[in-house]
Design an enzyme around this catalytic site. Structure first.
Site, PDB file in Angstrom:
ATOM      1  N   HIS A  65       0.850  -1.181   0.074  1.00 18.24           N
ATOM      2  CA  HIS A  65       0.031  -0.003   0.007  1.00 18.24           C
ATOM      3  C   HIS A  65       0.761   1.422   0.118  1.00 18.24           C
ATOM      4  O   HIS A  65       1.601   1.438   0.978  1.00 18.24           O
ATOM      5  CB  HIS A  65      -0.757  -0.041   1.369  1.00 18.24           C
ATOM      6  CG  HIS A  65      -1.821   1.072   1.514  1.00 18.24           C
ATOM      7  ND1 HIS A  65      -1.661   1.847   2.241  1.00 18.24           N
ATOM      8  CD2 HIS A  65      -2.862   1.487   0.509  1.00 18.24           C
ATOM      9  CE1 HIS A  65      -2.635   2.838   2.402  1.00 18.24           C
ATOM     10  NE2 HIS A  65      -3.520   2.811   1.181  1.00 18.24           N
ATOM     11  N   HIS A  79      -0.888  10.927  -2.262  1.00 16.13           N
ATOM     12  CA  HIS A  79      -2.214  10.688  -1.579  1.00 16.13           C
ATOM     13  C   HIS A  79      -3.180  11.807  -1.320  1.00 16.13           C
ATOM     14  O   HIS A  79      -4.403  11.931  -1.680  1.00 16.13           O
ATOM     15  CB  HIS A  79      -2.052   9.591  -0.335  1.00 16.13           C
ATOM     16  CG  HIS A  79      -3.411   9.363   0.199  1.00 16.13           C
ATOM     17  ND1 HIS A  79      -4.039   9.963   1.209  1.00 16.13           N
ATOM     18  CD2 HIS A  79      -4.162   8.328   0.150  1.00 16.13           C
ATOM     19  CE1 HIS A  79      -5.214   9.512   1.717  1.00 16.13           C
ATOM     20  NE2 HIS A  79      -5.307   8.390   0.913  1.00 16.13           N
TER      21      HIS A  79
HETATM   22  O1  G3P Z   1      -6.500   1.355  -2.769  1.00 17.06           O
HETATM   23  C1  G3P Z   1      -6.674   1.046  -1.430  1.00 17.06           C
HETATM   24  C2  G3P Z   1      -6.627   2.335  -0.536  1.00 17.06           C
HETATM   25  O2  G3P Z   1      -5.313   3.033  -0.727  1.00 17.06           O
HETATM   26  C3  G3P Z   1      -7.760   3.204  -0.621  1.00 17.06           C
HETATM   27  O3  G3P Z   1      -7.649   4.045   0.459  1.00 17.06           O
HETATM   28  O4  G3P Z   1      -7.100   6.518   1.263  1.00 17.06           O
HETATM   29  O5  G3P Z   1      -5.436   4.508   1.343  1.00 17.06           O
HETATM   30  O6  G3P Z   1      -5.943   5.476  -0.776  1.00 17.06           O
HETATM   31  P1  G3P Z   1      -6.408   5.297   0.761  1.00 17.06           P
HETATM   32 MG    MG Z   2      -4.787   4.616  -2.192  1.00 18.33          MG
END
Ligand code: G3P
Ligand code: MG
Length: 235
Positions: free
Chosen positions: A10, A52
């Site tokens: 992630h 992000h």
């Molecule tokens: O794509 C999975 C996750 O990344 C979604 O939430 O806020 O971490 O982008 P976020």
């Molecule tokens: Mg994400």
């Protein structure tokens, strides 16, 4: 059908290196992750970059919006989407590309993301998976590049999830693993979708989600989750 790995790092291996940076992608590879998840948005001058938040403040310490900053004025640690793809090619990493548009640029971000993928994504890598919380972005992506696989991002599976998935032509559902029930996992799988869950850092939780039917765990600690799932495979 798209081949998803069991584990996706992630924002790169973001427990070990600054999220969504080239260092985090290298760290993901070093720790055995086959794919990374990244967030893509546009600068003021329309360049897709990997970041992000809408603002640069939390991760880069600069109190400024990405949408109001030209690429040339971004901190050096913010990679462009193109630079990121080039590194992924070198490292042999696949990618879940989350379209994370700045407000008001939902369709444009979807379109530019897939145009970049069409131009730059190497044949040596497995095909990527697009995802977004914004259906407008996924529809723009589908209209510009229908061949690139899409997943809806849904925080919680609730009534209407399937209509959303069908409307964007999704092959997958990416959802918050902490909120997913066993019945919902069965419902998604029986409907024929790939099921990915975020952001799962505890081995025991990852094992339960796989037992519930999750195809893929999106995690900040890919090394830990890979070990957890390997032991599951042996039992
Ligand atoms: O794509 C999975 C996750 O990344 C979604 O939430 O806020 O971490 O982008 P976020
Ligand atoms: Mg994400």
């Amino acid at each position: 059908m798209l081949q998803l790995p069991k584990v996706i790092a992630h924002r790169g291996a973001s427990a070990y290196a600054p999220e969504n940076t080239l260092a985090a992608f290298r760290e993901a590879r070093r720790r055995g992750a086959p794919w990374v998840e990244i967030d893509v948005k546009l600068t003021a001058d329309g360049i897709p970059v990997v970041m992000h938040d809408a603002s640069l403040k939390r991760t880069m310490g600069v109190d400024r919006l990405v949408a109001q900053t030209n690429r040339a004025d971004l901190p050096g640690d913010v990679p462009t989407f193109e630079e990121t793809i080039a590194l992924l090619a070198d490292l042999g990493l696949g990618c879940n590309v989350e379209i994370k548009p700045c407000e008001g640029r939902e369709a444009e971000t979807g379109r530019v993301t897939v145009e970049t993928l069409r131009r730059c994504w190497p044949a040596s890598l497995p095909p990527p998976l697009l995802s977004s919380f914004k259906d407008v972005s996924l529809i723009a992506a589908r209209d510009a590049a229908p061949e690139i696989a899409r997943a809806v991002l849904i925080d919680r599976i609730e009534e209407g999830w399937r209509a959303r998935a069908e409307a964007v032509g999704a092959v997958g559902v990416n959802t918050n693993g902490r909120k997913l029930t066993a019945a919902e996992a069965v419902e998604v799988k029986e409907a024929g979708y790939l099921l990915s869950v975020y952001t799962i850092n505890q081995p025991a939780v990852a094992r339960i989600l796989v037992a519930m039917g999750a195809d893929c765990i999106i995690t900040d600690v890919p090394d830990t989750i890979l070990v957890a799932l390997a032991s599951l495979a042996k039992t």
